[in-house]
Design an enzyme around this catalytic site. Structure first.
Site, PDB file in Angstrom:
ATOM      1  CG  HIS A 175       0.786  -3.951   5.068  1.00  8.46           C
ATOM      2  ND1 HIS A 175       0.100  -3.522   4.132  1.00  8.46           N
ATOM      3  CD2 HIS A 175       1.484  -5.079   4.789  1.00  8.46           C
ATOM      4  CE1 HIS A 175       0.215  -4.347   3.106  1.00  8.46           C
ATOM      5  NE2 HIS A 175       1.104  -5.432   3.502  1.00  8.46           N
ATOM      6  CD  GLU A 232      -0.179   0.271   4.471  1.00  4.98           C
ATOM      7  OE1 GLU A 232      -1.536   0.240   4.358  1.00  4.98           O
ATOM      8  OE2 GLU A 232       0.273  -0.731   4.673  1.00  4.98           O
ATOM      9  CG  HIS A 243      -1.857  -1.211   1.208  1.00  3.65           C
ATOM     10  ND1 HIS A 243      -2.107  -1.909   2.554  1.00  3.65           N
ATOM     11  CD2 HIS A 243      -2.550  -1.842   0.119  1.00  3.65           C
ATOM     12  CE1 HIS A 243      -3.043  -2.962   2.050  1.00  3.65           C
ATOM     13  NE2 HIS A 243      -3.263  -2.746   0.690  1.00  3.65           N
ATOM     14  CD  GLU A 264      -1.722  -3.779   9.055  1.00  4.82           C
ATOM     15  OE1 GLU A 264      -1.414  -2.752   9.035  1.00  4.82           O
ATOM     16  OE2 GLU A 264      -2.343  -4.493   8.067  1.00  4.82           O
TER      17      GLU A 264
HETATM   18 ZN    ZN Z   1      -1.342  -1.971   3.997  1.00  5.11          ZN
END
Ligand code: ZN
Length: 335
Positions: free
Chosen positions: A151, A61, A58, A215
């Site tokens: 991420h 990020e 993404h 994350e």
């Molecule tokens: Zn992500």
């Protein structure tokens, strides 16, 4: 290839078109550019493991992108000794340039060949990433195959740093991976309950790599990240790069969650009865009506059940969130 200041991120962002296959030699190995944002490093010494580190799947990020760029710089500068085969991937350069999560379609839904069912500029990128990872793992010789896809999240989280561990199809969980999650400062791990089309699951299921989506806190623009908050991860990755060792801490400090319900948007008027900015892992009392539409109602079944990844801004038939429940380490089996 010249890589000014050994700054791969800057090189990637400033050179939108690059089809050259070029090599950089450094003190403890060599690096080969495989494509935009994709660089493979081979050590001179016998490689201990084959490790894929990806970030920016993404594009907005940025924190883990900056972290990987810094680690790569230190390897190329000779500050870090390379003891592993390493594939560093800056996932979505075009979205990184525009500061967007994605351009046409969420890249992290397109792996395991799922790109065949989509159109948009991410389709070619997913194919290219699958190809790069395949040729990297096919040349693997000794040690472990690992892939950590890094991420940051759009929304806040009760547990700021957490992993999504791939569905194992009944195969045993590796204790070493959970010890590593603790060592890199994760507070929770969510055990996937079914196949997905994410990048980390792709490496797990198609290449037999130990893999996870990790994350690491909230999204910020480039240059506005506090990389100190990634200190434990940074330290662990340096140890992995230099010694080929997976850092280890008490896995039981990490909370375990499993999925009890997949919420599916089943009608246009489907909604979640929560604030837009509700944090991941927010827990509810039994009986609370979490989701409602003209065809269904979902009530929380057990107090403490929590919501993760809520999102109703998507087409009918797609996933609107997960209801998760904390698991006990007492009954969790690893090898
Ligand atoms: Zn992500």
């Amino acid at each position: 290839m010249t890589l000014p200041n050994h700054d791969f991120l800057d090189y990637t962002l400033s050179k939108p078109i690059n089809d050259a296959i070029e090599q950089v030699v450094f003190a403890t190995g060599s690096a080969q550019l495989l494509g935009q944002g994709i660089i493979q490093l081979e050590p001179i010494a016998e490689a201990r493991h084959s490790v894929v580190l990806s970030a920016g799947i993404h594009g907005n990020e940025t924190a883990p992108i900056e972290l990987l760029n810094e680690l790569l710089k230190q390897i190329l500068d000779g500050e870090l000794t390379l003891s592993i085969r390493l594939l560093i991937i800056l996932g979505h350069p075009e979205a990184m340039r525009t500061g967007e999560r994605f351009c046409d379609v969420n890249l992290n839904r397109l792996f395991c060949g799922a790109w065949r069912k989509y159109s948009g500029q991410e389709v070619a990128r997913a194919q290219q990433l699958e190809h790069s990872v395949a040729q990297f793992f096919e040349a693997h010789q000794t040690g472990c195959k690992l892939h950590y896809d890094l991420h940051t999240a759009i929304r806040g989280s009760e547990y700021e740093k957490f992993a999504v561990h791939p569905f194992t199809h009944g195969q045993p969980y590796q204790q070493q991976q959970f010890d590593f999650y603790a060592a890199i400062g994760l507070e929770a791990v969510l055990l996937s309950h079914q196949p997905t089309t994410t990048f980390s699951y792709h490496s797990y299921i198609n290449h037999g790599a130990q893999a996870a989506t990790i994350e690491l806190g909230q999204v910020h623009p480039f240059g506005q990240n506090d990389l100190l908050s990634l200190e434990k991860l940074s330290k662990a990755l340096k140890l992995l790069i230099e010694q080929g060792e997976l850092s280890c801490a008490d896995a039981k400090t990490v909370k375990l969650f499993s999925v009890v319900e997949v919420l599916i948007k089943d009608a246009d008027d489907y909604r979640l009865k929560i604030a837009d900015d509700v944090k991941n892992f927010t827990a509810f009392d039994a009986g609370f009506e979490l989701a409602t539409s003209n065809v269904s109602h979902y009530h929380i079944k057990q107090s403490g059940d929590a919501i993760v990844f809520p999102n109703v801004n998507l087409p009918v038939g797609q996933r609107a969130g997960l209801v998760v429940r904390q698991d006990s380490w007492e009954t969790f089996q690893t090898v």
